[in-house]
Design an enzyme around this catalytic site. Structure first.
Site, PDB file in Angstrom:
ATOM      1  N   THR A 127       0.831  -1.193   0.000  1.00 43.19           N
ATOM      2  CA  THR A 127       0.000   0.000   0.000  1.00 43.19           C
ATOM      3  C   THR A 127       0.876   1.258   0.000  1.00 43.19           C
ATOM      4  OG1 THR A 127      -1.806  -1.131   1.124  1.00 43.19           O
ATOM      5  CG2 THR A 127      -1.771   1.246   1.265  1.00 43.19           C
ATOM      6  N   SER A 218      -7.336  -2.696   5.928  1.00 46.66           N
ATOM      7  CA  SER A 218      -6.238  -3.128   6.784  1.00 46.66           C
ATOM      8  C   SER A 218      -6.618  -2.913   8.246  1.00 46.66           C
ATOM      9  CB  SER A 218      -4.965  -2.339   6.465  1.00 46.66           C
ATOM     10  OG  SER A 218      -3.985  -2.568   7.456  1.00 46.66           O
ATOM     11  N   SER A 288      -9.727 -11.437   0.291  1.00 47.63           N
ATOM     12  CA  SER A 288      -9.903 -10.415   1.293  1.00 47.63           C
ATOM     13  C   SER A 288      -8.539  -9.988   1.834  1.00 47.63           C
ATOM     14  CB  SER A 288     -10.740 -10.964   2.444  1.00 47.63           C
ATOM     15  OG  SER A 288      -9.987 -11.966   3.146  1.00 47.63           O
ATOM     16  N   THR A 290      -6.223  -9.193   5.479  1.00 43.54           N
ATOM     17  CA  THR A 290      -5.921 -10.030   6.638  1.00 43.54           C
ATOM     18  C   THR A 290      -7.032  -9.932   7.681  1.00 43.54           C
ATOM     19  OG1 THR A 290      -4.668  -8.213   7.618  1.00 43.54           O
ATOM     20  CG2 THR A 290      -3.442  -9.818   6.310  1.00 43.54           C
ATOM     21  N   GLY A 340      -4.683 -17.426   1.993  1.00 43.30           N
ATOM     22  CA  GLY A 340      -4.373 -18.824   2.261  1.00 43.30           C
ATOM     23  C   GLY A 340      -4.102 -19.696   1.061  1.00 43.30           C
TER      24      GLY A 340
END
EC number: 1.3.5.2
Length: 405
Positions: A127, A218, A288, A290, A340
């Site tokens: 970012t 975030s 998505s 975290t 993941g």
């Protein structure tokens, strides 16, 4: 102690910390360069020697080292030829494969060439914040090795708009570079005008990016996730779209919205209401970011650390949310699935849940650069084995299966 002495002491401590980090990265870098020089292009070396050695370093130092390795193009150049069934359209561009690197790895657009060497179909940098900022205090990155997961609370450490812009301009001038590069936009920690920070990002990077990401998800910047609420998001996206339409160049640059996995179904419905409106529409979603949840992880003291969790413990929730957003949008808004992914099978699950493209990051930390080829090869084989002609044919085919039971 008076204020001047206190300030000098803090600055001295900060310099020592930076020198220590530089020393760690330099020593680690020397070992990495030696290994690569001797055995370049042998993926097994990375799995059996380089990656375990890098993981002996502190987590952030190994991240810095990986960025440097890509920056100076020290990693093996992929020899894998992407199968035709992986080729896909990406907001008007053609990709040779749908696997990208997620934002957070190359925060400052230093390593794009090297990442393209690894065989990614597209690359997302950032970012990026308007003004340069250091982010949160260290330590701020933690490996949960048993789970092959990471917790980070970087807090948008960034070189700032102008430094990243200059790097992207130089990149675009290279005759042999034709990669797809997106820029993930954030706000400064101390800003008084959060929306203005995103608007500035669109204005600065719109002309040089293949797509822009509005990152309001975030967990590591106070108040940031509040911008996903219905009215705040509507106001933000309206101003973003107004700015986009006023660009002199590349005014059709796609705008994507990156979402938190910790949203409720009602939150998701509110977001869909916003992004279906003409004035606050988006071209795509990233599902998505975290999670602050600590479900599905082994008992570990590091799991108590504050920050966003990524890796396998996030996989099921992110896939579930992809399916939910695919259903809520009637499959009409392209989704980049992330969370993941460590194999071609993981990528296939994301795609049949509703993602058109997939990003990886955490698995790369544990498995090394050969993972990119492995994912593509397994995904291509699955597409053929399950009777599909192209990856685009798989999108959303089993979406309802992944919905919450």
């Amino acid at each position: 102690m008076d204020q001047d002495h206190l300030k000098n002491a803090k600055n001295a401590t900060r310099r020592v910390g930076r020198l220590r980090s530089l020393g760690i990265v330099t020593v680690g870098g020397a070992a990495l360069v030696a290994g690569i020089t001797a055995y370049k292009n042998q993926d097994q070396l990375f799995r059996t020697f380089v990656m375990p050695a890098v993981r002996l370093l502190p987590a952030e130092a190994s991240h810095q080292l990986a960025v440097l390795a890509c920056k100076y193009r020290l990693c093996p150049v992929s020899q894998y030829h992407d199968d035709q069934n992986l080729h896909t359209s990406f907001f008007g561009r053609m990709l040779s494969n749908p696997i990208g690197i997620a934002a957070g790895f190359d925060k400052n657009a230093e390593a794009v060439d090297g990442l393209q060497d690894l065989g990614f179909g597209f690359i997302e940098v950032g970012t990026v914040t308007p003004a340069a900022q250091e982010g949160n205090p260290k330590p701020r990155v933690f490996r949960l090795t048993e789970d092959k997961a990471i917790i980070n609370r970087y807090g948008f450490n960034s070189d700032g708009h102008q430094a990243v812009l200059q790097r992207l301009r130089l990149l675009r001038k290279k005759e042999n570079f034709n990669g797809v590069v997106g820029v993930n936009l954030g706000r400064n920690k101390t800003t008084m005008s959060p929306i203005a920070d995103y608007v500035q990002g669109v204005r600065v990077f719109g002309p040089v990016a293949d797509y822009l990401v509005i990152n309001v998800s975030s967990p590591n910047t106070k108040g940031l996730r509040d911008m996903q609420s219905k009215e705040k998001l509507r106001e933000l996206l309206e101003q973003v779209n107004d700015t986009k339409s006023s660009l002199d160049k590349n005014k059709n640059v796609p705008i994507l919205l990156k979402l938190s996995p910790d949203l409720s179904l009602d939150d998701m419905k509110d977001i869909v209401w916003v992004i279906k409106r003409k004035k606050s529409r988006v071209d795509g979603l990233i599902v998505s970011n975290t999670t602050v949840s600590r479900e599905n992880i082994e008992k570990n003291k590091l799991a108590e650390e504050t920050g966003g969790l990524s890796g396998p413990p996030l996989k099921a929730r992110s896939t579930e949310m992809i399916a939910q957003m695919y259903q809520l949008t009637d499959g009409k808004i392209p989704i980049i699935g992330v969370g993941g992914v460590a194999s071609g099978y993981d990528a296939y699950e994301k795609i049949e849940a509703g993602a058109s493209y997939v990003q990886i990051y955490t698995a790369l930390v544990y498995e090394g650069p050969a993972l990119v080829e492995d994912i593509k090869a397994e995904l291509s084989a699955l597409i053929t084995r399950l009777g599909h002609t192209n990856v685009a044919d798989v999108v959303g085919t089993n979406s309802k299966f992944y919905l919450p039971k």
